[in-house]
Write a protein that holds these residues in place. Structure first.
Motif, PDB file in Angstrom:
ATOM      1  N   SER A 103       0.829  -1.206   0.000  1.00  0.00           N
ATOM      2  CA  SER A 103       0.000   0.000   0.000  1.00  0.00           C
ATOM      3  C   SER A 103       0.860   1.251   0.000  1.00  0.00           C
ATOM      4  N   ALA A 104       1.917   1.250   0.814  1.00  0.00           N
ATOM      5  CA  ALA A 104       2.814   2.410   0.869  1.00  0.00           C
ATOM      6  C   ALA A 104       3.469   2.623  -0.492  1.00  0.00           C
ATOM      7  N   ASN A 105       3.895   1.539  -1.136  1.00  0.00           N
ATOM      8  CA  ASN A 105       4.500   1.654  -2.464  1.00  0.00           C
ATOM      9  C   ASN A 105       3.497   2.200  -3.469  1.00  0.00           C
ATOM     10  N   ALA A 106       2.250   1.770  -3.373  1.00  0.00           N
ATOM     11  CA  ALA A 106       1.212   2.243  -4.286  1.00  0.00           C
ATOM     12  C   ALA A 106       0.980   3.738  -4.091  1.00  0.00           C
ATOM     13  N   VAL A 107       0.942   4.187  -2.843  1.00  0.00           N
ATOM     14  CA  VAL A 107       0.742   5.611  -2.561  1.00  0.00           C
ATOM     15  C   VAL A 107       1.919   6.408  -3.099  1.00  0.00           C
ATOM     16  N   ASP A 108       3.147   5.912  -2.890  1.00  0.00           N
ATOM     17  CA  ASP A 108       4.327   6.599  -3.434  1.00  0.00           C
ATOM     18  C   ASP A 108       4.263   6.665  -4.956  1.00  0.00           C
ATOM     19  N   GLN A 109       3.839   5.576  -5.576  1.00  0.00           N
ATOM     20  CA  GLN A 109       3.677   5.556  -7.040  1.00  0.00           C
ATOM     21  C   GLN A 109       2.674   6.613  -7.482  1.00  0.00           C
ATOM     22  N   LEU A 110       1.585   6.736  -6.744  1.00  0.00           N
ATOM     23  CA  LEU A 110       0.561   7.720  -7.070  1.00  0.00           C
ATOM     24  C   LEU A 110       1.151   9.121  -7.025  1.00  0.00           C
ATOM     25  N   TRP A 111       1.884   9.440  -5.951  1.00  0.00           N
ATOM     26  CA  TRP A 111       2.437  10.795  -5.821  1.00  0.00           C
ATOM     27  C   TRP A 111       3.464  11.083  -6.915  1.00  0.00           C
ATOM     28  N   ARG A 112       4.175  10.059  -7.376  1.00  0.00           N
ATOM     29  CA  ARG A 112       5.201  10.261  -8.413  1.00  0.00           C
ATOM     30  C   ARG A 112       4.652  10.200  -9.836  1.00  0.00           C
ATOM     31  N   ALA A 113       3.437   9.710  -9.988  1.00  0.00           N
ATOM     32  CA  ALA A 113       2.894   9.497 -11.333  1.00  0.00           C
ATOM     33  C   ALA A 113       2.867  10.804 -12.119  1.00  0.00           C
ATOM     34  N   SER A 114       3.315  10.729 -13.338  1.00  0.00           N
ATOM     35  CA  SER A 114       3.273  11.882 -14.235  1.00  0.00           C
ATOM     36  C   SER A 114       1.951  11.828 -14.997  1.00  0.00           C
ATOM     37  N   LEU A 115       1.097  12.770 -14.677  1.00  0.00           N
ATOM     38  CA  LEU A 115      -0.233  12.814 -15.274  1.00  0.00           C
ATOM     39  C   LEU A 115      -0.398  14.156 -15.956  1.00  0.00           C
ATOM     40  N   GLN A 116      -1.507  14.345 -16.582  1.00  0.00           N
ATOM     41  CA  GLN A 116      -1.834  15.681 -17.070  1.00  0.00           C
ATOM     42  C   GLN A 116      -3.228  16.027 -16.594  1.00  0.00           C
ATOM     43  N   ASN A 117      -3.427  17.313 -16.330  1.00  0.00           N
ATOM     44  CA  ASN A 117      -4.758  17.718 -15.905  1.00  0.00           C
ATOM     45  C   ASN A 117      -5.666  17.749 -17.129  1.00  0.00           C
ATOM     46  N   ALA A 118      -6.922  18.051 -16.924  1.00  0.00           N
ATOM     47  CA  ALA A 118      -7.895  18.014 -18.022  1.00  0.00           C
ATOM     48  C   ALA A 118      -7.563  19.027 -19.112  1.00  0.00           C
ATOM     49  N   GLN A 119      -6.771  20.050 -18.757  1.00  0.00           N
ATOM     50  CA  GLN A 119      -6.366  21.047 -19.752  1.00  0.00           C
ATOM     51  C   GLN A 119      -5.129  20.610 -20.533  1.00  0.00           C
ATOM     52  N   GLY A 120      -4.586  19.444 -20.201  1.00  0.00           N
ATOM     53  CA  GLY A 120      -3.453  18.902 -20.937  1.00  0.00           C
ATOM     54  C   GLY A 120      -2.096  19.269 -20.368  1.00  0.00           C
ATOM     55  N   THR A 121      -2.053  19.921 -19.222  1.00  0.00           N
ATOM     56  CA  THR A 121      -0.783  20.326 -18.622  1.00  0.00           C
ATOM     57  C   THR A 121      -0.205  19.167 -17.814  1.00  0.00           C
ATOM     58  N   PRO A 122       1.019  18.726 -18.151  1.00  0.00           N
ATOM     59  CA  PRO A 122       1.637  17.630 -17.387  1.00  0.00           C
ATOM     60  C   PRO A 122       1.946  18.078 -15.962  1.00  0.00           C
ATOM     61  N   GLN A 123       1.688  17.203 -15.010  1.00  0.00           N
ATOM     62  CA  GLN A 123       1.989  17.488 -13.608  1.00  0.00           C
ATOM     63  C   GLN A 123       1.889  16.227 -12.779  1.00  0.00           C
TER      64      GLN A 123
END
Length: 177
Positions: free
Chosen positions: A37-57
């Motif tokens: 679970s801790a690894n999954a949470v860390d993965q979530l915080w590190r995940a490179s996503l983009q918001n709905a406007q297309g900005t990577p973050q």
């Protein structure tokens, strides 16, 4: 009589050994589950996503706060059905410092078209189809949607739910945070 005592002692020794093995197995499983679970949470915080406007973050800015992460897709009927209720709960719990986050396991185009029809007032990110891998790290081995994860301010997974959320259960979990 002496042989009965010896037999009883052997039975007790076997039971104690077996019980110790079983308890150790449970503790190891629990520790392993917590580490996963801790690894999954860390993965979530590190995940490179983009918001709905297309900005990577990344969504690491939510670290240290309780969050409800909802994995969804525009083509998923139960996902679409529960989004207005999740938006209402977000408004209800925002004052308590709890943030809802939507992770669209979908294309940017589909997410944006959906949000035009069903606007939500919590942050929505496009995870793409890689979002299914992220959901799997939280234990969603079936890869089904919707999938909701409640993470407390310390980064501990408090609950996961595959399928449409039960609002009463979710409120109980959030009230306990």
């Amino acid at each position: 009589m002496n042989s009965k005592r010896i037999l009883a002692a052997v039975v007790v020794a076997i039971a104690a050994t077996g019980g110790g093995f079983y308890a150790g197995h449970l503790m190891t499983g629990g520790a392993s589950e917590a580490a996963t679970s801790a690894n999954a949470v860390d993965q979530l915080w590190r995940a490179s996503l983009q918001n709905a406007q297309g900005t990577p973050q990344t969504i690491a800015s939510f670290r240290g706060r309780p969050v409800v992460v909802n994995f969804w897709a525009s083509w998923c009927g139960p996902c679409v059905k529960e989004m207005p209720a999740l938006a209402a709960m977000h408004r209800e719990y925002a004052g308590k410092g709890i943030t809802f986050i939507g992770l669209g396991v979908d294309s940017e185009k589909n997410v944006n078209e959906f949000l035009k029809k069903v606007p939500v007032d919590y942050p929505v990110y496009i995870a793409g189809f890689g979002g299914a891998d992220l959901a799997r790290s939280f234990g969603n081995n079936a890869g089904g949607l919707p999938f909701t994860v409640v993470i407390d301010a310390k980064g501990v997974v408090r609950s996961t739910k595959l399928g449409e959320v039960d609002l009463k259960e979710l409120k109980q979990t959030l009230d306990a945070l």
